[in-house]
Every structure is written in C-alpha cells, then in structure tokens.
Design an enzyme around this catalytic site. Structure first.
Site, mmCIF file in Angstrom:
data_model
loop_
_atom_site.group_PDB
_atom_site.id
_atom_site.type_symbol
_atom_site.label_atom_id
_atom_site.label_comp_id
_atom_site.label_asym_id
_atom_site.label_seq_id
_atom_site.Cartn_x
_atom_site.Cartn_y
_atom_site.Cartn_z
ATOM 1 N N THR A 1 -2.060 -8.043 -0.251
ATOM 2 C CA THR A 1 -0.633 -7.906 0.018
ATOM 3 C C THR A 1 -0.097 -9.237 0.541
ATOM 4 O O THR A 1 -0.866 -10.131 0.904
ATOM 5 C CB THR A 1 -0.367 -6.811 1.069
ATOM 6 N N LYS B 1 -3.144 -2.372 17.013
ATOM 7 C CA LYS B 1 -3.905 -1.404 16.215
ATOM 8 C C LYS B 1 -4.929 -0.665 17.076
ATOM 9 O O LYS B 1 -5.208 0.515 16.836
ATOM 10 C CB LYS B 1 -4.582 -2.102 15.040
ATOM 11 N N ASP C 1 14.066 3.323 10.300
ATOM 12 C CA ASP C 1 13.635 2.174 11.095
ATOM 13 C C ASP C 1 12.746 2.738 12.189
ATOM 14 O O ASP C 1 13.232 3.336 13.151
ATOM 15 C CB ASP C 1 14.850 1.454 11.681
ATOM 16 N N SER D 1 9.946 6.332 2.965
ATOM 17 C CA SER D 1 10.947 5.685 3.804
ATOM 18 C C SER D 1 10.996 4.183 3.577
ATOM 19 O O SER D 1 10.010 3.552 3.199
ATOM 20 C CB SER D 1 10.681 5.970 5.286
ATOM 21 N N ASN E 1 2.610 4.596 7.587
ATOM 22 C CA ASN E 1 2.048 3.380 7.001
ATOM 23 C C ASN E 1 2.796 2.123 7.429
ATOM 24 O O ASN E 1 2.349 1.015 7.163
ATOM 25 C CB ASN E 1 2.064 3.515 5.470
ATOM 26 N N ILE F 1 0.828 -1.206 0.000
ATOM 27 C CA ILE F 1 0.000 0.000 0.000
ATOM 28 C C ILE F 1 0.862 1.256 0.000
ATOM 29 O O ILE F 1 0.565 2.229 -0.698
ATOM 30 C CB ILE F 1 -0.932 0.000 1.225
ATOM 31 N N TYR G 1 -1.528 -8.319 16.944
ATOM 32 C CA TYR G 1 -1.788 -7.342 15.882
ATOM 33 C C TYR G 1 -3.007 -6.490 16.213
ATOM 34 O O TYR G 1 -2.961 -5.262 16.145
ATOM 35 C CB TYR G 1 -1.985 -8.053 14.547
ATOM 36 N N VAL H 1 -6.743 -5.880 1.647
ATOM 37 C CA VAL H 1 -5.882 -5.575 0.506
ATOM 38 C C VAL H 1 -5.013 -6.776 0.164
ATOM 39 O O VAL H 1 -4.509 -7.477 1.046
ATOM 40 C CB VAL H 1 -4.998 -4.340 0.802
#
EC number: 1.-.-.-
Length: 253
Positions: free
Chosen positions: A193, A162, A62, A36, A89, A17, A158, A191
């Site tokens: 990915t 979030k 990083d 980055s 992101n 993304i 995870y 998405v």
C-alpha cells in the site's frame, strides 16, 4: 433492504486493504456491504465500484469524531437495523522516528485515529452488532503492535497506538464474552500500500535490505484481504480475544 442478508460494515473501505475487503465481500451472494470514507466524494474507486454493485453502500465517517460515528451508525440502523460483522480498518501510519525525536503531534494523531477512532466506531455500532447473527468485531492491527514479537524498526507513535488497540480489543472481548460476541485483532501482513511503501522508504535509510524484502514478500491488497477473510469466515467462539496473523496463525501480544 432485506435483513436476511449478511451485513458487513467496513470502516475505512475506500482504499487499499479496506477497498479490497469491500470488493471481495460484495461479490458474495446474499451480502450487503457498508463501506465508510471520510470524504465519500473523493473516494472515486469506491464510488465506481458501488455503481456496478448495488449491495455496496458508502457511508461518511470520520472515526476521530464520536459524533460522526454515531451518525454513521444511525444511517446503517435506518437501512438494515443490524450489523453482522463490524470491521474497523481505518488508521494512519506516518511515525518512523525514534521515541526521543517523535513530537507530541505525532503521538497524539496516532492515538486519536488508531485507538480512540476504533473505540468511537465500537461504541456507536455496538447496538447494531448485538442485533446481528454473527456478532463479530474485527480490528485491523499490526505485528508492530506486538511486544512479544517485537518488530526491530523505529515505529514510535504507530507501534504504540497498535499495542493500545490490541489491549482495547482484549478488553472488549472480555466485556462481551457472555453476550455471544467474537472480538479479534488481525495483522494484514506486509501489504503493498502507499503507507507501507512510505514506511519502507523511510526505514531503508538505516536498513537498505528492507527494500528487497518488501519487493519480494509484500502482499497485494487483494491477497491480504482474501487471506484475512478466510480467518474471519472460520472464527469460532473460542477465538474471542485472539490476535491473528493474516494466515490464521496467532501473534503474541
């Protein structure tokens, strides 16, 4: 480099993304994009894109290191002196077990990267965004982090990270509400990915139907990026503190 351009900084712009955001933004007139990567030399697709787009600049970052974030901000400050839109992101996604069976290293790695990482970027880049015209900060979050719209799959580290990121965004939006900032979280959708495919494969053991859902409904990264940019392009001051879906609707915390 002209400071009349609109300046974007995309933390985690080297793939998926993030790379799609970089590509769409760099095709806009009067836009400069700093993207980055933790290891710029390994970001081959981003490197190739920057060669054909002089308005794309690759920055080593990083996000787990505040020192690295400060160095990245100093590099951008020397080049342009401001950032109009800061988009964090970066993140990791490899936590698919139950709370009972998730080890400490998984909790710690997700919190360090998905919560402390964005905080590092915010702390380092705040002075630059304050000098920008737009004063927009975007955190790529996830529906998985919503307790009001609970996602019925094992996400443990995870999901918790979030949810913590969303709280952090809300806190920052409160702290900056009198400074003209617009601070939001946004869910990019389901998405297509590598990390999302890994998650689907893991969950398919318990719920095989998710494979078909992912195959039929998952967005391409370019589509997700385009949809999210429509949301960000149309932000208004009253949107400060919102948790958006990629389609412009809002998600409960």
């Amino acid at each position: 480099m002209s400071t009349t351009n609109k300046i974007y900084f995309i933390a985690g712009g080297n793939r998926g993304i993030g790379l799609s955001l970089v590509k769409e933004l760099s095709n806009r007139e009067g836009t400069v994009v700093f993207a980055s990567a933790r290891k710029p030399e390994a970001a081959t697709e981003l490197q190739e894109w920057s060669k054909s787009h002089s308005n794309v600049h690759i920055i080593k970052l990083d996000i787990s290191s505040l020192e690295s974030a400060n160095e990245a901000a100093q590099e951008v400050a020397k080049a342009v002196g401001k950032v109009d839109v800061l988009w964090v992101n970066s993140g990791i996604f490899h936590s698919f077990n139950t709370v009972l069976n998730t080890p400490d290293d998984v909790w710690n790695s997700h919190y360090k990267t998905n919560v402390l990482g964005p905080i590092h970027v915010y702390q380092a880049f705040y002075p630059l965004v304050k000098k920008g015209e737009s004063k927009i900060i975007v955190f790529t979050s996830s529906l998985v982090g919503s307790m009001g719209a609970f996602f019925p799959f094992n996400q443990s580290g995870y999901g918790q990270s979030k949810a913590a990121l969303n709280f952090t965004m809300k806190e920052i939006s409160f702290e900056l509400q009198d400074e003209g900032f617009i601070v939001i979280s946004i869910h990019p959708g389901m998405v297509r990915t590598d990390s999302a495919q890994e998650a689907v494969n893991q969950h398919a053991e318990a719920k095989p139907e998710i494979l078909d859902i992912f195959a039929k409904q998952a967005l391409a990264p370019d589509q997700s990026a385009s949809d999210m940019l429509k949301v960000v392009d149309n932000l208004k001051p009253e949107n400060n503190g919102f948790f958006f879906n990629y389609d412009g609707t809002t998600i409960p915390y």
